[in-house]
Scaffold this active site. Structure first.
Site, PDB file in Angstrom:
ATOM      1  N   GLN A 158       0.825  -1.219   0.000  1.00 23.72           N
ATOM      2  CA  GLN A 158       0.000   0.000   0.000  1.00 23.72           C
ATOM      3  C   GLN A 158       0.856   1.265   0.000  1.00 23.72           C
ATOM      4  O   GLN A 158       0.416   2.317   0.474  1.00 23.72           O
ATOM      5  CB  GLN A 158      -0.959  -0.013   1.192  1.00 23.72           C
ATOM      6  N   SER A 159       2.050   1.186  -0.525  1.00 25.71           N
ATOM      7  CA  SER A 159       2.945   2.352  -0.539  1.00 25.71           C
ATOM      8  C   SER A 159       2.329   3.535  -1.287  1.00 25.71           C
ATOM      9  O   SER A 159       2.013   3.435  -2.482  1.00 25.71           O
ATOM     10  CB  SER A 159       4.264   1.957  -1.208  1.00 25.71           C
ATOM     11  N   ASN A 160       2.182   4.648  -0.566  1.00 26.12           N
ATOM     12  CA  ASN A 160       1.716   5.876  -1.218  1.00 26.12           C
ATOM     13  C   ASN A 160       2.779   6.388  -2.185  1.00 26.12           C
ATOM     14  O   ASN A 160       2.477   6.937  -3.237  1.00 26.12           O
ATOM     15  CB  ASN A 160       1.464   6.969  -0.169  1.00 26.12           C
ATOM     16  N   ALA A 172       4.965   4.619  -3.922  1.00 26.54           N
ATOM     17  CA  ALA A 172       4.999   3.846  -5.164  1.00 26.54           C
ATOM     18  C   ALA A 172       3.856   4.295  -6.084  1.00 26.54           C
ATOM     19  O   ALA A 172       4.062   4.506  -7.288  1.00 26.54           O
ATOM     20  CB  ALA A 172       4.900   2.358  -4.850  1.00 26.54           C
TER      21      ALA A 172
END
Ligand SMILES: *Cc1c(COP(=O)(O)O)cnc(C)c1O
Length: 323
Positions: free
Chosen positions: A75-77, A79
């Site tokens: 859930q990397s913002n 990325a």
């Protein structure tokens, strides 16, 4: 010292972001609390990574990259925003993500699906495996590629938040304290270095939401960014203030963080996220409780975004520490 403006930047966002007073929270705490709206940076759903990407992707373009790699959790913002920015600039993003967190098609995974992003998962806890996989894919394509580290937190990315400190200095209010979340370190390091340069007397507090050695990472990034700027500065532990707000673990909601998310939603119509900004604001509340701020001081909370992750939360888990 070099001028910040001498570093190439691509225009991705809308700056300056607003500074607003949180009237109800200020009344509640009997303190002057303001928010810097970096959740409104103007690309995707906003967030702090846009400032870093303006520097990093300018460098990628300068080097002739056609493919941009980055990484993070599922859930990397960061990325997601890298994919959004790369698309805008006509580059292809490949996200090589750790198979950790919510991998289903919700939150940032959904946004990546909408953008048609090339997302790959690697079942590892070690970033060395990830960077090796990027090189493997990169070589396979035979096209020039550029690797951005987790969170965009290298010296060049850190300049994004040195720039933010300079922006704050021009917004008319003198702040005694700035409070931000610290996840990979670039935001905190940039603000702390930027405060030394542009906001004398302002203390910067990093609310650690992961268990990495930020007492080493923060000054190291500050020194590397200062070296890029050729700024003759001594970095000492007095230049940054750290607080552990990780709770049960990185990307695992904490009770204090969830309470802060609810409080700001209810009283200010402001949506924090459970992974970063909720825990960071919980740290601000704890500091206020402990008497860390006096009544006449001005406190600025950096809202660093995180909306994508907010929509990945399993609502039945809300308040029970599950994400
Ligand atoms: C990445 C991120 C942070 C942390 O910033 P770092 O520079 O990685 O320490 C804070 N808030 C949000 C919403 C983020 O996505």
């Amino acid at each position: 010292m070099k001028d910040l403006d001498s570093f190439p930047k691509v225009a991705l966002g809308v700056f300056p972001t607003p500074v607003q007073k949180l009237e109800n929270i200020s009344k509640l705490l009997h303190r002057n609390v303001y928010v810097k709206r970096d959740d409104l940076t103007g690309l995707g759903l906003g967030g702090n990574k846009v400032r870093k990407l303006e520097f990093l992707l300018a460098d990628a373009q300068k080097q002739g990259a056609e493919i941009v790699f980055t990484t993070g959790g599922a859930q990397s913002n960061h990325a997601m925003l890298t994919a959004a920015a790369a698309g805008k600039l006509g580059m292809k993003a490949v996200l090589v993500l750790k198979k950790r967190g919510v991998t289903e098609c919700v939150g940032n995974q959904l946004l990546e699906r909408l953008m048609g992003t090339d997302v790959r998962f690697v079942d590892t806890d070690d970033y060395a495996d990830i960077y090796r996989e990027m090189d493997r894919i990169g070589r396979e394509t035979g096209r020039p590629y550029y690797k951005i580290p987790c969170g965009g937190s290298n010296a060049l990315g850190t300049l994004g938040y040195v720039d933010c400190a300079r922006e704050i200095a021009g917004q008319g209010i003198r702040f005694d304290h700035i409070v931000c979340a610290e996840g990979s370190g670039g935001t905190m390091a940039g603000l702390a270095l930027g405060a030394k340069l542009f906001l004398p007397g302002t203390k910067v507090h990093g609310m650690m939401v992961d268990r990495d050695p930020f007492d080493r990472i923060t000054p190291a990034l500050m020194r590397e960014a200062a070296a890029l700027l050729e700024a003759p500065l001594e970095i000492s532990p007095r230049d940054y203030h750290l607080r552990d707000m990780c709770g049960p673990g990185y990307a695992i909601a904490s009770e204090a963080g969830n309470a802060a998310v609810s409080l700001l939603a209810e009283r200010e119509g402001l949506f924090l996220d459970p992974v970063y900004t909720g825990k960071a604001f919980a740290g601000l509340l704890e500091m206020a409780e402990e008497g860390a701020f006096s009544e006449e001081e001005n406190i600025l909370f950096l809202h660093s975004g995180g909306a994508g992750g907010l929509f990945a939360i399993r609502m039945q888990g809300f308040g029970q520490g599950a994400l």
